[in-house]
Structure formats: structure tokens, C-alpha cells
Design a protein around this motif. Structure first.
Motif, short mmCIF file in Angstrom:
data_model
loop_
_atom_site.label_atom_id
_atom_site.label_comp_id
_atom_site.label_asym_id
_atom_site.label_seq_id
_atom_site.Cartn_x
_atom_site.Cartn_y
_atom_site.Cartn_z
N ALA A 133 44.02 30.14 48.12
CA ALA A 133 42.57 28.40 49.08
C ALA A 133 42.33 28.71 48.33
CB ALA A 133 43.67 28.51 50.43
N ALA A 134 40.98 27.82 48.60
CA ALA A 134 40.00 27.27 48.74
C ALA A 134 39.60 25.82 48.19
CB ALA A 134 39.82 27.27 47.48
N TYR A 135 38.62 25.19 48.85
CA TYR A 135 38.25 24.11 48.47
C TYR A 135 38.60 24.33 47.04
CZ TYR A 135 36.13 22.37 52.84
OH TYR A 135 36.76 22.32 54.40
N GLY A 136 38.66 22.69 46.67
CA GLY A 136 38.77 22.63 45.01
C GLY A 136 36.90 22.21 44.22
N SER A 137 36.49 22.05 45.00
CA SER A 137 34.86 22.16 44.65
C SER A 137 34.51 23.33 44.38
CB SER A 137 33.87 21.31 45.22
OG SER A 137 34.14 21.93 46.91
N ALA A 138 35.12 24.55 45.30
CA ALA A 138 34.52 25.59 44.73
C ALA A 138 34.92 26.45 43.61
CB ALA A 138 35.12 26.59 47.01
N VAL A 139 36.41 25.69 43.71
CA VAL A 139 36.88 26.76 42.38
C VAL A 139 36.49 25.84 41.22
CG1 VAL A 139 39.01 26.31 40.89
CG2 VAL A 139 39.10 26.64 43.26
N LEU A 140 35.95 24.75 41.09
CA LEU A 140 35.07 23.53 40.13
C LEU A 140 33.80 24.72 39.78
CD1 LEU A 140 35.42 21.39 37.38
CD2 LEU A 140 34.16 19.76 39.71
N SER A 141 33.48 25.14 40.46
CA SER A 141 32.28 25.59 41.51
C SER A 141 32.37 26.72 39.83
CB SER A 141 31.63 25.66 42.25
OG SER A 141 30.32 26.17 41.95
N LEU A 142 33.09 27.53 39.99
CA LEU A 142 33.23 29.05 39.68
C LEU A 142 33.64 28.72 38.43
CD1 LEU A 142 33.20 31.93 40.73
CD2 LEU A 142 35.44 31.59 41.56
N VAL A 143 34.51 27.93 37.40
CA VAL A 143 35.04 27.58 36.93
C VAL A 143 33.84 27.24 35.95
CG1 VAL A 143 36.39 26.42 34.95
CG2 VAL A 143 37.60 27.49 37.41
N ARG A 144 32.97 26.40 36.55
CA ARG A 144 31.72 25.58 35.95
C ARG A 144 30.79 26.85 35.34
NH1 ARG A 144 30.32 20.83 35.01
NH2 ARG A 144 31.57 20.08 37.49
N GLU A 145 30.76 27.62 36.32
CA GLU A 145 29.65 28.77 35.97
C GLU A 145 30.40 29.92 34.29
OE1 GLU A 145 29.22 30.90 39.61
OE2 GLU A 145 28.51 29.59 40.94
#
Length: 324
Positions: free
Chosen positions: A207-219
Motif C-alpha cells: 500500500a502507498a500513496y500513488g504519488s509516492a510510487v510514481l516518484s519512486l518509479v520516476r527516479e
């Protein structure tokens, strides 16, 4: 409905090919049926059970499923209860990271504050109530972990060398612990040592905030994120095949290996009590689960011509047939 409940979503990951179980999921015509569209006990398919799992945590209108275009004949009927906008179709399989990224972007476009539970569609769970409580707890943890991913680690029932393990670090008093390291498919002796040290099975549920997952993938893959954002925007403006064209060029990206590895500072693990969880990743794990279920009717499931779901129990016994 509270503010947090209003932004709670679930993504059911159902676009995989299930290639390791092809020997068990080939129908009478020789067609291989991906395992998520099969039934373990002659009832609902694994996908349908995953959808029920999601709806135990979030409202149905915020349950999304990512599926593969080439599987349309199997998922069209199974997903009829979901809003059409919640069915995200991948043009082809490009690995688990892309399989997460595409539905993630769809949800964030609708709800930038989304807190999301990610659920693979090919799991068996004996005691769903235990997992449901853990999923609720993981979502609650996000209230003070807005930039972190909360992974669900299942308390092992045996030292299974076919599974991945998470070794938690020292907890600071919360319900979660930091992730010290991942160990993928250790040998039996190493699995025993991991369990003795507090290791848990890696369920790939998180589980995660969507913004946190997107930030990690973007990195990890900034160009891919940018390209997919651009393609989705072009498709949203009118008739376009931008996403399909992009998928022809995308590489295979694994979420665990290519995104989570090296991101321990952004990860927490929530230990889940034993609940009969199994990822059904190999024929051996399917057979083991069937034996644990110990239901007499599984060995000879009745033939039901009205069902489109294969029964893995029959296949595991070397007696492939349709069952409903």
C-alpha cells in the motif's frame, strides 16, 4: 465516509501470462489459460477472488484492474461489475513495473491524493479476514508515511525455498519495521535461518500513496514515466494509438528488481499473521495448497460446460477438465 476512505483505491494486477503454470492451465483445445482466470476449487477464479479481496478494503467504484489486451476473452466477463473506466488494458506485457505504472497514472489523473492497495490476481488466501485486517492497517499507516511504501510480509508457515523473503530491521515501536534486505528464493537452509531471524514471505502486496510510487518509479526510469505521461495525454485528446505505439518500444522492467532494490529507505514492512497465503507460482505450490485445503471434492471436480474457468485441482491431479 472519512477523508481517508474517500481516497482509498485498489489496483488488481491481472495482466500476467502465468507461464510457469502452463502445464496445469491448458484447456481441451490446447489453449493456455493464464492462471488468474482459473479456479483453484471449482468456484470463483483467482481474479474474482482478488476483486473480492479489494472490495473488502475499498469501495467497488475505486477498484481498478490492469489486464492484457490479448486476454480479453477471459477478463471481459469477469470484470463486468467494474466501471469501464476502471479496467485498464495493457497492449502487451512489459513487466511488473510497467504493469503498475499504467493503472497508477490512470488513478492519479482522477485522484491526486489516492492511497492505493496493490493486489496481484494470482494469490490464494485461506483466511481472508486476517489479510483484510492487515490491508486496512497498511492503509492507516500511510497517514504518517506519505512518502513510503508499506509492504505486507506474510509470517511463514514453512521454510519455502520457492518464495522471496523480506528481512525486517529493528522496529521503532510502530506496527511496521524498516526493510533490512530482500532475499529471493533462498535454499532451504538459508530460508530456515531467515525465519529464525524474523524474516517474512514477500507477498508483493503493498500500500502507498500513488504519488509516492510514481516518484519512486520516476527516479528509476524517468524517460519511461515521461513518455507514458505524454502518450496518455495524447490518447485523452482524441483518437490516438500513442500508448499502443509506445508499448512496442518499452523494455521489460521488474518492479521488485528494478524499482524496489536499493530503495530500502522508502520501504516499510508490515508483518501479517499466518493466513494460508500462497502465490501459486509453481505447480509444486499449487499441489501443496490443494493438499492443505483438504476438500474431498477437489480430486474429481464435476464437469460443468457452462463454466469458462479451468480447475487447477483437476490439472494438478493430471486430469484436466473444465469445472465451475
Amino acid at each position: 465516509m472519512t477523508h481517508l476512505e474517500q481516497h482509498a483505491w485498489a489496483i488488481v494486477l491481472a495482466a500476467g501470462e502465468g507461464s510457469r503454470l502452463r502445464s496445469l492451465t491448458t484447456d481441451a483445445t490446447g489453449t493456455t489459460v493464464p492462471k488468474q482466470f482459473c479456479s483453484l476449487q471449482g468456484g470463483p477464479s483467482l481474479l474474482q477472488e482478488a476483486l473480492q479481496r479489494a472490495q473488502a478494503v475499498v469501495a467497488r467504484e475505486r477498484v481498478c484492474a490492469v489486464v492484457a489486451d490479448q486476454h480479453r476473452r477471459w477478463w471481459r466477463g469477469a470484470l463486468w461489475l467494474l466501471p469501464a473506466s476502471n479496467i485498464i488494458v495493457q497492449p502487451r506485457n512489459r513487466g511488473t513495473a510497467i504493469g503498475i505504472l499504467l493503472p497508477l497514472m490512470h488513478i492519479l489523473a482522477r485522484d491526486p491524493l489516492a492511497r492505493i492497495v496493490f493486489l496481484p490476481a494470482d494469490h490464494y488466501v485461506r483466511d481472508e479476514s486476517v489479510l483484510t485486517r492487515a490491508l486496512h492497517a497498511a492503509l492507516e499507516q500511510l497517514s504518517h508515511r506519505s512518502t513510503e511504501l508499506v509492504l505486507l510480509g506474510i509470517s511463514p508457515e514453512d521454510a519455502d525455498p520457492e518464495l522471496g523473503y523480506i528481512l525486517p530491521g529493528r522496529s521503532n515501536g510502530y506496527d511496521t519495521a524498516p526493510v533490512e534486505r530482500f532475499v529471493e528464493k533462498p535454499d532451504p537452509a538459508a530460508a530456515h535461518r531467515l525465519i529464525e531471524a524474523g524474516g517474512v514471505w514477500n507477498s508483493f502486496i503493498f500500500a502507498a500513496y500513488g504519488s509516492a510510487v510514481l516518484s519512486l518509479v520516476r527516479e528509476r526510469a524517468p524517460d519511461i514515466v515521461d513518455d507514458l505521461e505524454t502518450a496518455l495525454a495524447r490518447d485523452a485528446q482524441g483518437p490516438s494509438l500513442a500508448v499502443s505505439d509506445l508499448y512496442e518500444q518499452l523494455p521489460q522492467i521488474d518492479f521488485s528488481r528494478d524499482v524496489l532494490q536499493g530503495a530500502a529507505a522508502r520501504l516499510r514492512v508490515l508483518s501479517v499473521p499466518q493466513c494460508g497465503w500462497n502465490d501459486l507460482g509453481t505447480p509444486q505450490r499449487v499441489t501443496r495448497t490443494l493438499r492443505q485445503i483438504q476438500s474431498p471434492h477437489l480430486a474429481r471436480p464435476p464437469l460443468a460446460t457452462t463454466s469458462t474457468w479451468l480447475n487447477l485441482a483437476a490439472a494438478a491431479e493430471g486430469e484436466l477438465q473444465l469445472a465451475g
